[in-house]
Write an enzyme that holds these catalytic residues in place. Structure first.
Site, mmCIF file in Angstrom:
data_model
loop_
_atom_site.group_PDB
_atom_site.id
_atom_site.type_symbol
_atom_site.label_atom_id
_atom_site.label_comp_id
_atom_site.label_asym_id
_atom_site.label_seq_id
_atom_site.Cartn_x
_atom_site.Cartn_y
_atom_site.Cartn_z
ATOM 1 C CD GLU A 360 -21.081 -29.974 8.976
ATOM 2 O OE1 GLU A 360 -21.085 -29.801 7.746
ATOM 3 O OE2 GLU A 360 -21.678 -30.908 9.522
ATOM 4 C CD GLU A 365 -17.193 -29.630 17.654
ATOM 5 O OE1 GLU A 365 -16.565 -28.561 17.821
ATOM 6 O OE2 GLU A 365 -18.349 -29.666 17.233
#
Lengths: 573, 166
Positions: A360, A365
């Site tokens: 993650e 992003e």
């Protein structure tokens, strides 16, 4: 009830159960390598063989139903010899590099070789040439250490409904691999690391970032900040001999300071922040007829799962970043401004119960202007290694408090570590947002506990709201299929990738039994019961962050810093 | 280097095969794989993905099953598909040396295809021509009583054949 005779003593057995389960319940330990609790036995490893009177051959107790009056010898010379031979055969092509193996001390193969008194190499087998697959940011696979027990394959398929791996090839060339034997990074693997948790050897391990973290701490040009996830304080103690569920929060903070971190923050704070945004998002979706059911977005394995398997449901996911990434974002914005330091001079570390968090942190992003919000993620296990490396005795440290401005938390943020916790925390705040009052009792009993699927029906301001909590993605898949087929009484779904939630995450201490995991969960709810600030909106530091910096939940700053987007992933599924 | 690929780039539609297995379950996997390989000469990534969709099976599982069996391959056949017999009679007459010669000459492991698409290699258990042992079969044509030297000469001739075409 049946009565059977084991090692010349009578014990009670339940009709229909397997012999191994009877033995376990009666405190008789028979070793296993391939056995998995609650899954159908495969009888692959034969470690659990015992002698049953009247049977010609030894029988695998995991797959042998009990019979009334049967007579069993679990540790006869014949059974012990068979087990020892199995281990010796498994060692015939094993690399024998225990000195260098991260699993040493937690390895079932090593443990059994020792217990059974294997002191020499009796068989020498041909070795295949293998490549270590380190392509994945979360998980490293070393097929040379694999004993082909199949547990990783089964947990991936039967518990997580992902099936990124299977047995490839045949005979002595068999190995566990992905479709077309490609790297795990381009496979459908969701990085949850449950395969690491069930692996009996060092064939699967976390991708370690200890070196990067230690280098950053040693770099005088870096301000190194660290956050620790809600569940870590109730699991780290196990690595240092404390009983499961012991909360070492203050000692953990003290240890992190002594390791040289400049600031210690609590991810439970940003869990509170997540709740502020997520509860507001839910209230907004309900009020404006937005996409429902809304699904939580804290668990990165789950996110990748939706991106791969249910791309048409991406709009159901909350746009909220996970607590780790929210913390990362406010550290390199609000905190950086406050301290007058450039974001690229900050090295931001997260201590997580999870290996998917490593993936993650690397998602594009989650960086702004080319600077990642989180620079490195260490698991609970890796942190324990670093603490040991520095010769620290965790238990003797005097507890300390985390740093402002992100050190204060409510217990709502803390219970994020257990399946159902995010939902309960969100309900407490959503109730407040929609009614102006506090949820009576601040408790939603129906969504606590260990069940893989929990549901509750609530009424807020006369509006009925259906909530569901699932953990383990097989359970999530079942629920998604129901929704796909038209079920519409659920408005909000919490999904945790790992069964039981983060307390049983892929980065947690190894070899924990179900009781230990229960104790970890209980510890979080005890903290919640005993402390005064139990709602995210009641956390004064959260209120301050909104007043001084963010404005309001779902506001423009939040939109830029705390929310994200998802996209369909093209992988072989 | 030649850029000839063994198989035509256009693949017949898999759908025709899949349509013959409506509502099929996992028990249809092997016959399906066989038919698809029959049609394409190998199992492509696309084919495995679509079979998986059709049978509701993960790609890893299909790959696992397919790699268990010798008969399935995952690269297109070469222009010259070489089957080396490793049956009992051929073994006794020295087929291992023949196989090694092919492997070394082409730098190729069984199941693979050379990058230029010219040669692919397959090991077969017995092609029923024991009287000709050790025997290999190239595109259906048998070559008998081979030695490592003889097989290298055959490969050279095939390369020459291609070069002369250009």
């Amino acid at each position: 009830m049946l009565t059977i005779e084991v090692n010349n003593r009578k014990i009670e057995a339940k009709s229909g159960e397997m012999l191994l389960d009877t033995l376990k319940r009666n405190g008789i330990t028979v070793p296993t390598l391939c056995h998995m609790e609650n899954l159908f036995p495969t009888g692959a490893c034969r470690m659990c063989v015992v002698e049953v009177e009247g049977e010609r051959a030894l029988v695998p107790s995991c797959a042998y139903p009990v019979r009334d009056g049967m007579k069993v010898q679990t540790h006869s010379p014949r059974a012990l010899r068979a087990r020892k031979t199995i281990i010796e055969l498994l060692l015939a092509n094993h690399p024998d590099d225990c000195l260098y193996c991260v699993r040493s001390g937690h390895c079932d193969l090593q443990g059994l070789a020792n217990e059974l008194g294997v002191r020499e190499r009796r068989y020498s087998g041909g070795k295949n040439e293998y490549h270590v697959d380190s392509s994945n940011p979360s998980i490293v696979r070393d097929p040379a250490k694999c004993i082909l027990c199949g547990k990783c394959v089964r947990v991936c398929e039967e518990v997580q409904a992902v099936a990124a791996i299977d047995f490839v090839g045949r005979g002595s060339k068999t190995m566990v691999g992905t479709a077309f034997s490609e790297g795990l990074n381009v496979s459908s693997c969701i990085n949850c690391g449950q395969c690491i948790m069930v692996c009996p050897t060092g064939a699967l391990r976390e991708q370690s970032y200890i070196k990067e973290v230690l280098n950053a701490i040693a770099d005088p040009g870096k301000l190194v900040v660290v956050q620790h996830a809600p569940s870590v304080s109730v699991t780290l103690g196990e690595e240092f001999g404390l009983k499961p569920g012991a909360d070492v929060d203050g000692m953990l903070v003290a240890a992190l300071r002594r390791l040289g971190f400049d600031r210690v923050f609590d991810t439970s704070f940003s869990a509170d922040l997540t709740i502020m945004e997520e509860a507001s998002e839910l209230a907004h979706r309900i009020r404006t007829g937005g996409k429902l059911p809304m699904m939580t977005s804290c668990s990165p394995g789950w996110i990748k799962f939706v991106e791969e398997f249910y791309p048409e449901m991406l709009d159901n996911l909350s746009t909220c970043k996970s607590p780790q990434q929210m913390m990362g974002a406010v550290i390199k914005s609000f905190f950086a401004e406050r301290e007058g330091i450039a974001p690229d001079k900050i090295f931001s570390v997260a201590i997580m119960p999870c290996v998917a968090k490593k993936f993650e942190a690397g998602r594009p992003e989650h960086s702004r202007n080319g600077i990642p919000d989180i620079d490195a993620v260490l698991t609970t296990r890796e942190l324990a290694r670093v603490i040991r490396m520095r010769g620290m005795d965790l238990q003797s440290l005097t507890p300390e408090h985390a740093d402002t401005p992100f050190g204060e938390r409510s217990t709502a943020g803390k219970i994020f570590g257990a399946s159902g916790g995010v939902m309960e925390a969100a309900i407490r705040t959503a109730y407040h947002l929609l009614t102006g009052d506090e949820l009576p009792g601040l408790k939603v009993e129906a969504i606590r506990g260990f069940d893989g699927r929990k549901e509750a029906k609530l009424e807020i301001n006369g509006t009925p709201i259906g909530v569901a909590v699932v953990s383990g993605l097989q359970n999530a898949r079942q629920l998604l299929e129901e929704i796909r087929n038209g079920r519409d009484d659920i408005h909000f779904i919490e999904v945790m990738t790992c069964p039981g939630g983060c307390i049983a995450g892929g980065g947690q201490p190894l070899n924990a039994n179900p009781d230990a995991i229960r104790a970890r969960m209980q510890a979080l709810y005890t903290i919640d019961r005993d402390e005064p600030v139990r709602t995210s909106h009641g956390n004064p530091s959260i209120q301050r962050l909104y007043t001084e910096f963010l404005g309001e939940p779902l506001g423009e700053k939040s939109h830029h810093l705390l929310h994200t987007h998802y996209a369909k992933r093209e992988v072989m599924v | 280097m030649s850029t000839i690929t063994g198989q035509a780039a256009v693949q017949p539609d898999l759908q025709d095969i899949l349509d013959r297995y409506p509502d099929a379950g996992r028990d249809a996997l092997i016959p399906l794989l066989q038919e698809v390989q029959e049609m394409h000469g190998y199992l492509s990534r696309e084919a495995i993905a679509r079979i998986g969709e059709h049978l509701h099976l993960p790609a890893s599982k299909i790959y696992g099953v397919a790699t268990f069996y010798n008969q399935f391959r995952f690269l297109p056949l070469g222009r010259y598909h070489i089957q080396v017999c490793r049956g009992t009679a051929c073994h006794v007459k020295g087929s291992l040396g023949v196989l090694d010669a092919v492997r070394q000459d082409l730098g190729l492991e069984p199941g693979k295809t050379t990058r230029d698409g010219l040669f692919s290699l397959e090991v077969v258990a017995c092609i029923g021509a024991c009287g000709l042992a050790p025997v290999i079969c190239i595109n259906g044509e048998f070559h008998a009583n081979l030695t490592p030297q003889k097989v290298r000469r055959i490969l050279d001739e095939l390369r020459e054949e291609v070069e002369n075409e250009e």
